[in-house]
Design an enzyme around this catalytic site. Structure first.
Site, PDB file in Angstrom:
ATOM      1  N   HIS A  85       0.848  -1.194   0.000  1.00  0.00           N
ATOM      2  CA  HIS A  85       0.000   0.000   0.000  1.00  0.00           C
ATOM      3  C   HIS A  85       0.881   1.240   0.000  1.00  0.00           C
ATOM      4  O   HIS A  85       1.881   1.308   0.716  1.00  0.00           O
ATOM      5  CB  HIS A  85      -0.895   0.022   1.243  1.00  0.00           C
ATOM      6  CG  HIS A  85      -1.783   1.223   1.279  1.00  0.00           C
ATOM      7  ND1 HIS A  85      -2.959   1.301   0.557  1.00  0.00           N
ATOM      8  CD2 HIS A  85      -1.647   2.428   1.898  1.00  0.00           C
ATOM      9  CE1 HIS A  85      -3.518   2.473   0.746  1.00  0.00           C
ATOM     10  NE2 HIS A  85      -2.745   3.187   1.553  1.00  0.00           N
ATOM     11  N   ASP A 164     -16.097   1.191   5.629  1.00  0.00           N
ATOM     12  CA  ASP A 164     -15.117   2.181   5.177  1.00  0.00           C
ATOM     13  C   ASP A 164     -15.683   3.005   4.026  1.00  0.00           C
ATOM     14  O   ASP A 164     -15.474   4.212   3.961  1.00  0.00           O
ATOM     15  CB  ASP A 164     -13.807   1.512   4.749  1.00  0.00           C
ATOM     16  CG  ASP A 164     -12.824   2.553   4.230  1.00  0.00           C
ATOM     17  OD1 ASP A 164     -12.476   3.450   5.018  1.00  0.00           O
ATOM     18  OD2 ASP A 164     -12.466   2.509   3.044  1.00  0.00           O
ATOM     19  N   ARG A 171     -16.296  11.398   5.463  1.00  0.00           N
ATOM     20  CA  ARG A 171     -15.061  12.110   5.832  1.00  0.00           C
ATOM     21  C   ARG A 171     -14.654  13.080   4.739  1.00  0.00           C
ATOM     22  O   ARG A 171     -14.188  14.185   5.006  1.00  0.00           O
ATOM     23  CB  ARG A 171     -13.919  11.106   6.078  1.00  0.00           C
ATOM     24  CG  ARG A 171     -14.095  10.321   7.372  1.00  0.00           C
ATOM     25  CD  ARG A 171     -13.116   9.169   7.425  1.00  0.00           C
ATOM     26  NE  ARG A 171     -11.742   9.600   7.339  1.00  0.00           N
ATOM     27  CZ  ARG A 171     -10.752   8.870   6.817  1.00  0.00           C
ATOM     28  NH1 ARG A 171     -10.990   7.657   6.351  1.00  0.00           N
ATOM     29  NH2 ARG A 171      -9.534   9.330   6.768  1.00  0.00           N
ATOM     30  N   SER A 186      -9.155   2.966   8.104  1.00  0.00           N
ATOM     31  CA  SER A 186      -9.657   2.888   6.723  1.00  0.00           C
ATOM     32  C   SER A 186      -8.741   1.999   5.870  1.00  0.00           C
ATOM     33  O   SER A 186      -9.197   1.068   5.207  1.00  0.00           O
ATOM     34  CB  SER A 186      -9.718   4.311   6.157  1.00  0.00           C
ATOM     35  OG  SER A 186      -9.882   4.289   4.775  1.00  0.00           O
ATOM     36  N   LYS A 190      -9.348  -2.518   4.877  1.00  0.00           N
ATOM     37  CA  LYS A 190      -9.413  -3.064   3.507  1.00  0.00           C
ATOM     38  C   LYS A 190      -8.278  -4.052   3.262  1.00  0.00           C
ATOM     39  O   LYS A 190      -8.463  -5.106   2.662  1.00  0.00           O
ATOM     40  CB  LYS A 190      -9.351  -1.922   2.488  1.00  0.00           C
ATOM     41  CG  LYS A 190     -10.639  -1.113   2.448  1.00  0.00           C
ATOM     42  CD  LYS A 190     -10.524   0.116   1.590  1.00  0.00           C
ATOM     43  CE  LYS A 190      -9.629   1.154   2.220  1.00  0.00           C
ATOM     44  NZ  LYS A 190      -9.727   2.506   1.749  1.00  0.00           N
TER      45      LYS A 190
END
Ligand code: URA
Length: 458
Positions: A85, A164, A171, A186, A190
């Site tokens: 990520h 999320d 948000r 968040s 995932k």
């Protein structure tokens, strides 16, 4: 246990008190399934953004979001499955090169990626510039791709962390995106839903990142790692600087071309160094390599052509036209280009990545509004990068106009020239990789990779 009152919960958080696991689970579940209205959830999100959360509250929030949807536990099917990520940066095409490169070394890797967010581009948008590429795989298709070619990159499915999706939409419009506990829950809800064996995080800092300072990025990296503890996923993080666009291409199709250049050993130094560093950690985390054999194996995959061959197989497995690897003209190409010239001689001292990202959006390479479509051929190609010596009149960059004509193209080119600062002195070279953090608290070390002059040998 009696159902807690949302009103009491949000007041408690407003006063700065810690919420219990039960209260957090109740509020996330209630909001996800429609029992708690947006106005109450918005108030709670703002209270969290201001007051923060304890490690325990953050873990409970992440768990509640993770448990709001499906959990695939893919590591049970594949011996070792990696994920990666990035917190996002301008010109960040790392995933496009990383996935086939790692897979060409026998390591499975799956990524659920996103679209462009603010000034940063999105991996899915870049991949969708490849004709036919399917970035909406089902779970079965992801598993088939992994079994056949060892890698897959796709969008998240409806079933993954629905909490999320709903929370992020709120948000986004309530000024509560920039909160470390909320970002952590968040991202990790995932990532952990997929159930990878290992996760490598690229947490960016600098002018082109959401986290501007090294300290903020380190705090986010530590928070992300703490969320992975005890989940069965081993996590590590590299905190990396993004003071200028990564590589030379900013856009979509042009970034696919650059990612393929990396796999041939012809990529720009900064982005190649970063992909190699992340890939090395993945190979080491698999337990099948040490640092040195990981590097040698990765370098050999490029030299032998195995890495680029893997990219062809992967693109084809996801329905894309694999011929783009050898014939980039099959990708959407610019209708015309405008050259940006150096007004004076000197050194390229700085290139403002945020400004470049916003300019790419104006060209059509990103979205101003969620429903906008992307012009895949639009973008910017830098001929010179930070530290290069230039003479007056040299071409610094090319503005690529895509399939849509851009009325203010000349104005944007002039703006791009303003974003490239030329100075008499060469800039100080700062290391690309600031810190390498492992999942164990307090373990962090400065890495040699990414230091100026540490060029990958491909
Ligand atoms: N990316 C995410 O997935 N979530 C955030 O909150 C921020 C970036």
């Amino acid at each position: 246990m009696p159902k807690p009152s949302v009103y009491d919960i949000l007041n408690k958080k407003r006063r700065g008190e810690a919420l219990t696991d039960f209260e957090i689970t109740a509020v996330v579940t209630g909001f996800t399934w429609g029992g708690i209205p947006d106005y109450q959830m918005s108030a709670l999100l703002m209270a969290i953004a201001i007051q923060g959360m304890t490690t325990r509250e953050q873990a409970a929030l992440m768990r509640a979001m993770l448990e709001s949807g499906e959990r695939w536990n893919l590591r049970a099917r594949f011996d070792f499955l990696a994920d990666k990520h990035s917190t996002g940066g301008v010109g960040d095409k790392v995933s496009l090169a990383l996935a086939p490169w790692v897979a060409s070394c026998g390591i499975h890797i799956a990524m659920l990626s996103g679209r462009g967010l603010g000034h940063t581009g999105g991996t899915l948008d870049k991949l969708e510039s490849i004709p036919g590429f399917n970035a909406h795989l089902t779970r079965d298709e992801i598993e088939r791709c992994l079994a056949d070619v060892g890698c897959a990159i796709t969008t998240s499915t409806e079933g993954i962390a629905p909490a999320d999706r709903k929370l992020y939409a709120l948000r986004d419009v309530t000024g509560t995106v920039e909160s470390i506990p909320l970002i952590t829950a968040s991202i990790m809800s995932k990532k952990l839903a997929l159930g990878p064996s290992a996760l490598i995080l690229d947490v960016k800092c600098g002018a082109g990142a959401f986290m501007k300072s090294e300290d903020e990025a380190l705090e986010l990296a530590r928070s992300l790692l703490s969320a992975a503890r005890g989940t069965g996923t081993t996590a590590e993080a590299l905190v990396t600087r993004i003071d200028a666009p990564l590589g030379r291409a900013v856009g979509n199709a042009n970034e696919v071309i650059e990612a393929m250049d990396i796999l041939r050993g012809d990529g720009p130094e900064d982005v190649t160094t970063l992909v190699l560093a992340l890939a090395t950690r993945i190979l080491v985390m698999s337990g099948r390599f040490d640092e040195s054999s990981a590097r040698t194996t990765l370098e050999e995959a490029v030299r032998s052509g195995r890495a680029i061959e893997h990219a062809r197989r992967w693109i084809e497995a996801q329905g894309g036209d694999a011929e783009v690897v050898d014939h980039p003209k099959r990708l959407p190409s610019p209708s015309r280009t405008l050259e940006v010239k150096a007004a004076r001689s000197g050194y390229v001292h700085a290139i403002d990545p945020y400004g470049v990202g916003m300019l790419a959006i104006r060209l059509g390479a990103g979205r101003e509004k969620k429903e906008d479509s992307i012009d895949y051929a639009a973008g910017i190609l830098f001929e010179r990068v930070t530290g290069d010596r230039v003479a007056a009149g040299d071409t610094l960059a090319r503005v690529q106009i895509g399939s849509r004509e851009v009325e203010e193209a000349d104005e944007l080119s002039a703006k791009l020239a303003d974003l490239i600062r030329i100075d008499n002195l060469a800039p100080e070279r700062r290391p690309l990789i600031v810190e390498h953090l492992t999942g164990t608290p307090s373990e962090g070390r400065r890495s040699n990779e990414g230091q100026p002059g540490h060029r990958p040998r491909l």
